[in-house]
Design an enzyme around this catalytic site. Sequence first.
Site, PDB file in Angstrom:
ATOM      1  CE  LYS A   1      -2.297  -0.959   3.820  1.00  0.00           C
ATOM      2  NZ  LYS A   1      -1.652  -2.227   4.213  1.00  0.00           N
TER       3      LYS A   1
ATOM      4  NE  ARG B   1      -3.426  -0.893  10.245  1.00  0.00           N
ATOM      5  CZ  ARG B   1      -2.406  -0.341   9.623  1.00  0.00           C
ATOM      6  NH1 ARG B   1      -2.475   0.902   9.214  1.00  0.00           N
ATOM      7  NH2 ARG B   1      -1.312  -1.041   9.396  1.00  0.00           N
TER       8      ARG B   1
ATOM      9  NE  ARG C   1       7.899  -3.049   5.599  1.00  0.00           N
ATOM     10  CZ  ARG C   1       6.634  -2.665   5.743  1.00  0.00           C
ATOM     11  NH1 ARG C   1       5.909  -2.347   4.684  1.00  0.00           N
ATOM     12  NH2 ARG C   1       6.084  -2.635   6.926  1.00  0.00           N
TER      13      ARG C   1
ATOM     14  NE  ARG D   1       7.204  -0.462   9.619  1.00  0.00           N
ATOM     15  CZ  ARG D   1       5.999  -0.357   9.066  1.00  0.00           C
ATOM     16  NH1 ARG D   1       5.865   0.203   7.863  1.00  0.00           N
ATOM     17  NH2 ARG D   1       4.925  -0.805   9.688  1.00  0.00           N
TER      18      ARG D   1
ATOM     19  NE  ARG E   1       2.625  -4.665  10.959  1.00  0.00           N
ATOM     20  CZ  ARG E   1       3.609  -4.447  10.090  1.00  0.00           C
ATOM     21  NH1 ARG E   1       4.788  -5.022  10.271  1.00  0.00           N
ATOM     22  NH2 ARG E   1       3.428  -3.665   9.060  1.00  0.00           N
TER      23      ARG E   1
HETATM   24  P1  AMP Z   1       1.667   0.747   8.892  1.00  0.00           P
HETATM   25  O1  AMP Z   1       2.873   1.553   8.595  1.00  0.00           O
HETATM   26  O2  AMP Z   1       0.440   1.241   8.153  1.00  0.00           O
HETATM   27  O3  AMP Z   1       1.886  -0.730   8.732  1.00  0.00           O
HETATM   28  O4  AMP Z   1       1.318   0.998  10.453  1.00  0.00           O
HETATM   29  C1  AMP Z   1       2.234   0.608  11.457  1.00  0.00           C
HETATM   30  C2  AMP Z   1       1.510   0.510  12.794  1.00  0.00           C
HETATM   31  O5  AMP Z   1       0.955   1.792  13.153  1.00  0.00           O
HETATM   32  C3  AMP Z   1       0.313  -0.437  12.824  1.00  0.00           C
HETATM   33  O6  AMP Z   1       0.691  -1.790  13.017  1.00  0.00           O
HETATM   34  C4  AMP Z   1      -0.485   0.136  13.997  1.00  0.00           C
HETATM   35  O7  AMP Z   1       0.079  -0.224  15.239  1.00  0.00           O
HETATM   36  C5  AMP Z   1      -0.291   1.636  13.818  1.00  0.00           C
HETATM   37  N1  AMP Z   1      -1.343   2.178  12.933  1.00  0.00           N
HETATM   38  C6  AMP Z   1      -1.192   2.665  11.673  1.00  0.00           C
HETATM   39  N2  AMP Z   1      -2.363   3.072  11.169  1.00  0.00           N
HETATM   40  C7  AMP Z   1      -3.300   2.834  12.120  1.00  0.00           C
HETATM   41  C8  AMP Z   1      -4.713   3.005  12.198  1.00  0.00           C
HETATM   42  N3  AMP Z   1      -5.415   3.499  11.163  1.00  0.00           N
HETATM   43  N4  AMP Z   1      -5.336   2.650  13.344  1.00  0.00           N
HETATM   44  C9  AMP Z   1      -4.655   2.169  14.396  1.00  0.00           C
HETATM   45  N5  AMP Z   1      -3.339   1.939  14.382  1.00  0.00           N
HETATM   46  C10 AMP Z   1      -2.651   2.273  13.264  1.00  0.00           C
END
Ligand code: AMP
Length: 217
Positions: free
Chosen positions: A15, A90, A129, A162, A173
């Site tokens: 994404k 989400r 990654r 990360r 996740r």
């Molecule tokens: P991402 O970079 O989108 O994979 O997000 C990394 C982490 O940030 C996720 O695993 C969540 O812990 C937190 N996070 C990101 N977006 C959201 C969201 N919309 N709602 C809640 N937690 C989020």
Amino acid sequence: MALFVVLLGPPGAGKGTQAKLLAQSFDLPHVSSGDLFRDHLKRETRLGLLAKDYMDRGGLVPDNVTVDMVIDRLSQPVCQKGAILDGFPRTLSQALALDEAMEERGEQVDLAPLIQVSDDEVVKRLTARRSCRSCGAVYHLLFNPPRVEGVCDVCGGPLYQRDDDNPETVRNRLYTYYKETSPLIGYYCAKGVLREVDGERSIDDIQVDLHAVIEAL
Ligand code: AMP
């Protein structure tokens, strides 16, 4: 007319990569809730420190703080023409809050492409990654390695893994995705804005499909 696109798909579906490319092509801001949290974390703000616990475990940051953070970004002038949203909403409650905020401004989610990727592929991708600490560019050690190990091709910044890309957190996740986020597929399908895209192909092929669904609007 404004264009708001919500990219759906499991963690590791690509994404972020696709959102950055779409943002460039359509000259729209890329709004990534994960990037916003990582930025808060880097600056050691209260929100960043709160989010860290949830992120490290592979869970979701509570809806109220997440919604406020993203809606605040979307209400800035830079998002007047629209935005490519990545990682938000989400949960169903985030989707409802987003709709409500957009409705107040006479806007709506125009399209919700779902990038489909299998669980095995997610685990394979995320554990290999690497991300750039300076510019956020993303690499894969096998399929898209940097030219020089540990160094970003784009800006020369240092690459890192990360904290939440380790195998145990990746499994959490995925679990969180199925439990909390996958109901959004039905939600956006019912609104007639869902489009499915096969995410197990090259970055370019997926981008071509995404362009096609946006241009068909
Ligand atoms: P991402 O970079 O989108 O994979 O997000 C990394 C982490 O940030 C996720 O695993 C969540 O812990 C937190 N996070 C990101 N977006 C959201 C969201 N919309 N709602 C809640 N937690 C989020």
